[in-house]
Structure formats: C-alpha cells, structure tokens
Motif scaffolding. Structure first.
Motif, PDB file in Angstrom:
ATOM      1  N   MET A  94     -18.042 -66.446  29.955  1.00 43.58           N
ATOM      2  CA  MET A  94     -17.461 -65.146  29.657  1.00 43.58           C
ATOM      3  C   MET A  94     -17.179 -64.418  30.963  1.00 43.58           C
ATOM      4  SD  MET A  94     -18.995 -62.008  27.389  1.00 43.58           S
ATOM      5  CE  MET A  94     -18.843 -62.904  25.858  1.00 43.58           C
ATOM      6  N   ASN A  95     -16.035 -63.761  31.029  1.00 42.74           N
ATOM      7  CA  ASN A  95     -15.621 -63.026  32.226  1.00 42.74           C
ATOM      8  C   ASN A  95     -15.582 -61.528  31.927  1.00 42.74           C
ATOM      9  OD1 ASN A  95     -14.977 -65.327  34.011  1.00 42.74           O
ATOM     10  ND2 ASN A  95     -13.420 -65.760  32.462  1.00 42.74           N
ATOM     11  N   VAL A  96     -16.295 -60.760  32.746  1.00 44.99           N
ATOM     12  CA  VAL A  96     -16.390 -59.315  32.554  1.00 44.99           C
ATOM     13  C   VAL A  96     -16.022 -58.612  33.856  1.00 44.99           C
ATOM     14  CG1 VAL A  96     -17.873 -57.379  31.908  1.00 44.99           C
ATOM     15  CG2 VAL A  96     -18.258 -59.643  30.885  1.00 44.99           C
ATOM     16  N   LEU A  97     -15.116 -57.633  33.765  1.00 45.33           N
ATOM     17  CA  LEU A  97     -14.710 -56.842  34.925  1.00 45.33           C
ATOM     18  C   LEU A  97     -15.042 -55.377  34.676  1.00 45.33           C
ATOM     19  CD1 LEU A  97     -13.193 -56.418  37.639  1.00 45.33           C
ATOM     20  CD2 LEU A  97     -11.077 -56.241  36.300  1.00 45.33           C
ATOM     21  N   PHE A  98     -15.766 -54.769  35.612  1.00 49.77           N
ATOM     22  CA  PHE A  98     -16.068 -53.341  35.565  1.00 49.77           C
ATOM     23  C   PHE A  98     -15.117 -52.598  36.502  1.00 49.77           C
ATOM     24  CE2 PHE A  98     -20.007 -55.087  33.983  1.00 49.77           C
ATOM     25  CZ  PHE A  98     -20.480 -54.139  33.089  1.00 49.77           C
ATOM     26  N   ILE A  99     -14.387 -51.629  35.963  1.00 52.05           N
ATOM     27  CA  ILE A  99     -13.498 -50.777  36.763  1.00 52.05           C
ATOM     28  C   ILE A  99     -14.071 -49.363  36.721  1.00 52.05           C
ATOM     29  CG2 ILE A  99     -11.184 -49.781  36.961  1.00 52.05           C
ATOM     30  CD1 ILE A  99     -10.115 -52.333  35.591  1.00 52.05           C
ATOM     31  N   GLY A 100     -14.373 -48.788  37.882  1.00 56.18           N
ATOM     32  CA  GLY A 100     -14.954 -47.456  37.890  1.00 56.18           C
ATOM     33  C   GLY A 100     -15.130 -46.919  39.286  1.00 56.18           C
ATOM     34  N   ASN A 101     -16.113 -46.061  39.446  1.00 59.23           N
ATOM     35  CA  ASN A 101     -16.382 -45.463  40.759  1.00 59.23           C
ATOM     36  C   ASN A 101     -17.872 -45.593  41.075  1.00 59.23           C
ATOM     37  OD1 ASN A 101     -17.546 -43.157  39.306  1.00 59.23           O
ATOM     38  ND2 ASN A 101     -15.434 -42.532  38.938  1.00 59.23           N
ATOM     39  N   SER A 102     -18.441 -44.588  41.735  1.00 53.31           N
ATOM     40  CA  SER A 102     -19.826 -44.722  42.180  1.00 53.31           C
ATOM     41  C   SER A 102     -20.813 -44.832  41.024  1.00 53.31           C
ATOM     42  CB  SER A 102     -20.215 -43.552  43.091  1.00 53.31           C
ATOM     43  OG  SER A 102     -19.983 -42.316  42.443  1.00 53.31           O
ATOM     44  N   TYR A 103     -20.477 -44.282  39.857  1.00 54.03           N
ATOM     45  CA  TYR A 103     -21.362 -44.438  38.704  1.00 54.03           C
ATOM     46  C   TYR A 103     -21.469 -45.911  38.307  1.00 54.03           C
ATOM     47  CZ  TYR A 103     -21.786 -39.434  37.548  1.00 54.03           C
ATOM     48  OH  TYR A 103     -22.077 -38.092  37.553  1.00 54.03           O
ATOM     49  N   THR A 104     -20.411 -46.669  38.598  1.00 62.16           N
ATOM     50  CA  THR A 104     -20.404 -48.102  38.304  1.00 62.16           C
ATOM     51  C   THR A 104     -21.056 -48.897  39.425  1.00 62.16           C
ATOM     52  OG1 THR A 104     -18.474 -48.062  36.826  1.00 62.16           O
ATOM     53  CG2 THR A 104     -18.883 -50.111  38.022  1.00 62.16           C
ATOM     54  N   HIS A 105     -20.713 -48.607  40.689  1.00 60.54           N
ATOM     55  CA  HIS A 105     -21.230 -49.459  41.775  1.00 60.54           C
ATOM     56  C   HIS A 105     -22.600 -49.047  42.298  1.00 60.54           C
ATOM     57  CE1 HIS A 105     -20.593 -46.747  45.208  1.00 60.54           C
ATOM     58  NE2 HIS A 105     -19.311 -46.594  44.897  1.00 60.54           N
ATOM     59  N   MET A 106     -23.096 -47.862  41.925  1.00 62.50           N
ATOM     60  CA  MET A 106     -24.403 -47.421  42.405  1.00 62.50           C
ATOM     61  C   MET A 106     -25.491 -48.429  42.019  1.00 62.50           C
ATOM     62  SD  MET A 106     -25.919 -44.992  44.100  1.00 62.50           S
ATOM     63  CE  MET A 106     -24.609 -43.771  44.140  1.00 62.50           C
ATOM     64  N   ASN A 107     -26.304 -48.819  42.992  1.00 57.10           N
ATOM     65  CA  ASN A 107     -27.386 -49.792  42.779  1.00 57.10           C
ATOM     66  C   ASN A 107     -26.876 -51.136  42.248  1.00 57.10           C
ATOM     67  OD1 ASN A 107     -29.455 -47.861  43.508  1.00 57.10           O
ATOM     68  ND2 ASN A 107     -29.181 -46.954  41.476  1.00 57.10           N
ATOM     69  N   LYS A 108     -25.586 -51.420  42.492  1.00 51.85           N
ATOM     70  CA  LYS A 108     -24.985 -52.697  42.085  1.00 51.85           C
ATOM     71  C   LYS A 108     -25.182 -52.970  40.591  1.00 51.85           C
ATOM     72  CE  LYS A 108     -25.676 -54.624  46.701  1.00 51.85           C
ATOM     73  NZ  LYS A 108     -26.293 -55.716  47.495  1.00 51.85           N
ATOM     74  N   MET A 109     -24.829 -51.961  39.786  1.00 50.96           N
ATOM     75  CA  MET A 109     -25.050 -52.063  38.347  1.00 50.96           C
ATOM     76  C   MET A 109     -24.458 -53.320  37.711  1.00 50.96           C
ATOM     77  SD  MET A 109     -23.659 -51.664  35.095  1.00 50.96           S
ATOM     78  CE  MET A 109     -22.175 -50.665  35.308  1.00 50.96           C
ATOM     79  N   PRO A 110     -23.191 -53.692  37.998  1.00 50.87           N
ATOM     80  CA  PRO A 110     -22.657 -54.905  37.364  1.00 50.87           C
ATOM     81  C   PRO A 110     -23.468 -56.156  37.672  1.00 50.87           C
ATOM     82  CG  PRO A 110     -20.871 -53.578  38.237  1.00 50.87           C
ATOM     83  CD  PRO A 110     -22.144 -52.980  38.765  1.00 50.87           C
ATOM     84  N   SER A 111     -24.010 -56.242  38.888  1.00 54.51           N
ATOM     85  CA  SER A 111     -24.868 -57.371  39.251  1.00 54.51           C
ATOM     86  C   SER A 111     -26.158 -57.357  38.435  1.00 54.51           C
ATOM     87  CB  SER A 111     -25.189 -57.328  40.748  1.00 54.51           C
ATOM     88  OG  SER A 111     -26.067 -58.366  41.106  1.00 54.51           O
ATOM     89  N   VAL A 130     -14.237 -53.109  31.448  1.00 50.48           N
ATOM     90  CA  VAL A 130     -14.874 -51.814  31.225  1.00 50.48           C
ATOM     91  C   VAL A 130     -14.180 -50.770  32.088  1.00 50.48           C
ATOM     92  CG1 VAL A 130     -17.012 -50.494  31.401  1.00 50.48           C
ATOM     93  CG2 VAL A 130     -17.086 -52.920  30.725  1.00 50.48           C
ATOM     94  N   LEU A 131     -13.777 -49.652  31.472  1.00 54.98           N
ATOM     95  CA  LEU A 131     -13.091 -48.579  32.195  1.00 54.98           C
ATOM     96  C   LEU A 131     -13.975 -47.336  32.271  1.00 54.98           C
ATOM     97  CD1 LEU A 131      -9.510 -48.792  30.608  1.00 54.98           C
ATOM     98  CD2 LEU A 131     -10.295 -49.771  32.776  1.00 54.98           C
ATOM     99  N   GLN A 132     -14.151 -46.827  33.482  1.00 49.88           N
ATOM    100  CA  GLN A 132     -14.947 -45.611  33.709  1.00 49.88           C
ATOM    101  C   GLN A 132     -14.163 -44.657  34.590  1.00 49.88           C
ATOM    102  OE1 GLN A 132     -17.576 -45.524  36.918  1.00 49.88           O
ATOM    103  NE2 GLN A 132     -17.342 -43.338  36.588  1.00 49.88           N
ATOM    104  N   GLY A 133     -13.974 -43.431  34.100  1.00 44.07           N
ATOM    105  CA  GLY A 133     -13.236 -42.433  34.867  1.00 44.07           C
ATOM    106  C   GLY A 133     -14.149 -41.599  35.754  1.00 44.07           C
ATOM    107  N   PHE A 134     -13.561 -40.653  36.479  1.00 44.11           N
ATOM    108  CA  PHE A 134     -14.326 -39.734  37.315  1.00 44.11           C
ATOM    109  C   PHE A 134     -15.279 -38.939  36.433  1.00 44.11           C
ATOM    110  CE2 PHE A 134     -14.572 -35.597  39.649  1.00 44.11           C
ATOM    111  CZ  PHE A 134     -15.292 -36.077  40.734  1.00 44.11           C
ATOM    112  N   SER A 135     -16.430 -38.577  36.955  1.00 45.07           N
ATOM    113  CA  SER A 135     -17.498 -37.993  36.137  1.00 45.07           C
ATOM    114  C   SER A 135     -17.079 -36.730  35.377  1.00 45.07           C
ATOM    115  CB  SER A 135     -18.719 -37.685  37.004  1.00 45.07           C
ATOM    116  OG  SER A 135     -18.380 -36.815  38.061  1.00 45.07           O
ATOM    117  N   ARG A 136     -16.175 -35.923  35.954  1.00 44.83           N
ATOM    118  CA  ARG A 136     -15.748 -34.697  35.275  1.00 44.83           C
ATOM    119  C   ARG A 136     -14.369 -34.839  34.636  1.00 44.83           C
ATOM    120  NH1 ARG A 136     -17.489 -32.829  40.280  1.00 44.83           N
ATOM    121  NH2 ARG A 136     -15.381 -32.238  40.915  1.00 44.83           N
ATOM    122  N   GLU A 137     -13.737 -35.976  34.813  1.00 48.25           N
ATOM    123  CA  GLU A 137     -12.345 -36.132  34.387  1.00 48.25           C
ATOM    124  C   GLU A 137     -12.133 -35.861  32.902  1.00 48.25           C
ATOM    125  OE1 GLU A 137      -8.816 -39.527  34.682  1.00 48.25           O
ATOM    126  OE2 GLU A 137     -10.838 -39.961  35.411  1.00 48.25           O
TER     127      GLU A 137
END
Length: 197
Positions: A1-18, A65-72
């Motif tokens: 299965m292939n999963v792609l996370f698209i987002g900003n720091s809420y996604t990459h903080m602490n290497k969440m996808p990993s 997975v799509l994640q927008g800016f925190s206040r967007e």
C-alpha cells in the motif's frame, strides 16, 4: 500500500508519517509512506509547488492525505470558497489524473492551546477547535471526501486527560501529540487498533 501525506509542520513535526509507518509495520502491514510537507503552507501555496505535482506523479497512491494551514479552514464559508477551494481543485485534479482510484483523506487539525488572539471568533481553544472542525466538514461535503478526525480525537484527549499534546508554542504537537495523530491515521486507514504496537 502506498500512502502520501501532503501538509505542513503539523504533518512533518516529529516525523509523523514515519511513526505512522512504524505502527503499521509493527502490526505486520507492508506500507510505503512518503511525505510532501512544507512549514506554514496553505492549500494555495501547495498548489504552486512543482515538486508536489512531481511527487503525486511518482506513484500510484492508494491514499493521499491533505492537510491545510492550521487557521486556513477556521474562516467563514465565503472565505474558504475563495481562499482554499480553487487551489484544492487544482491539487485534486492532479491526484485523480494520476490515479482515479486514489482515496483522498482530509487531515482535520485542532485549535491552538489558547486560540488565536488576533481573531475574536477563534480567540480560545474551544472556538478555534469548533471553527476548524466546521471548515473541514464543509470541504468534506463539497468534495465528498472522508475526514480523519484528528482534531476531534485531540479534543477528547486534551479535555479528558493530563497528557500534554502541545509543544511549548501551544500550537504544534509534542511527541505525544504526534503519536496520537499517527495512531488516528492508523485506525482510520487500517480500521484497527494500534494498542501494543
């Protein structure tokens, strides 16, 4: 299965996808997880990224997975219709041209620990959490896309436990917060519990 996370720091903080991938692997699930995340990016900013489209084309993604800016998506419907929807259209078109069978999920985020003081309508945690939730529900309705309700899970844990989900800035996830996000995505995608991982 292939999963792609698209987002900003809420996604990459602490290497969440990993971390999400490690949870899945520990449960015996083979999954390829990749990330395209840039700090502070809104859907509009993502839609201008050539590297994002290249990454979308690089694989037949089962989930994106799509994640927008925190206040967007904490703004009014009228604002979202002009500031987010046209750019989401562009991103979604690219996803479905690449693979019409890709399952697109919305990453509902959470309110800041003390809200966003510069806007009265979201100047508390509760106000901001509710506004972000409404925004994601609106986008979900427009595109008929499922929401991964991280913001709702965050709210439950934040309200009912003493676990600190926030970093010192009161906005980004602590390591506990990141684990909660990854756990929620595991439960949403694989329909199982991550207990004992």
């Amino acid at each position: 299965m292939n999963v792609l996370f698209i987002g900003n720091s809420y996604t990459h903080m602490n290497k969440m996808p990993s971390l999400f991938e490690k949870i899945a692997v520990s449960k015996g699930i083979k999954v390829n997880v990749e990330m395209s995340a840039e700090s502070g990016h809104s859907f509009r900013m993502h839609s201008d990224r050539i590297d994002l489209y290249e990454q979308i084309k690089s694989e037949k993604w089962d989930y994106i997975v799509l994640q927008g800016f925190s206040r967007e998506l904490s703004h009014s419907i009228e604002y979202i219709d002009t500031a987010s929807v046209p750019y989401l259209n562009r991103i979604l078109d690219s996803i479905y041209v690449n693979n019409p069978c890709t399952n697109v999920l919305l990453f509902m985020t959470w309110g800041y620990e003390n809200g966003f003081e510069e806007r009265e309508e979201i100047n508390s945690y509760t106000k901001m959490t509710d506004s972000v939730r409404r925004g994601y529900e609106y986008i979900s309705h427009i595109y008929e896309l499922p929401i991964v309700p991280v913001g709702n899970v965050w709210d439950d844990v934040n309200t009912e436990s003493r676990i600190n989900l926030y970093k010192e800035d009161g906005r980004h996830p602590s390591l506990h917060g990141t684990y909660l996000i990854a756990y929620t995505f595991y439960a949403a995608i694989f329909k199982g519990t991550a207990v004992n991982t």
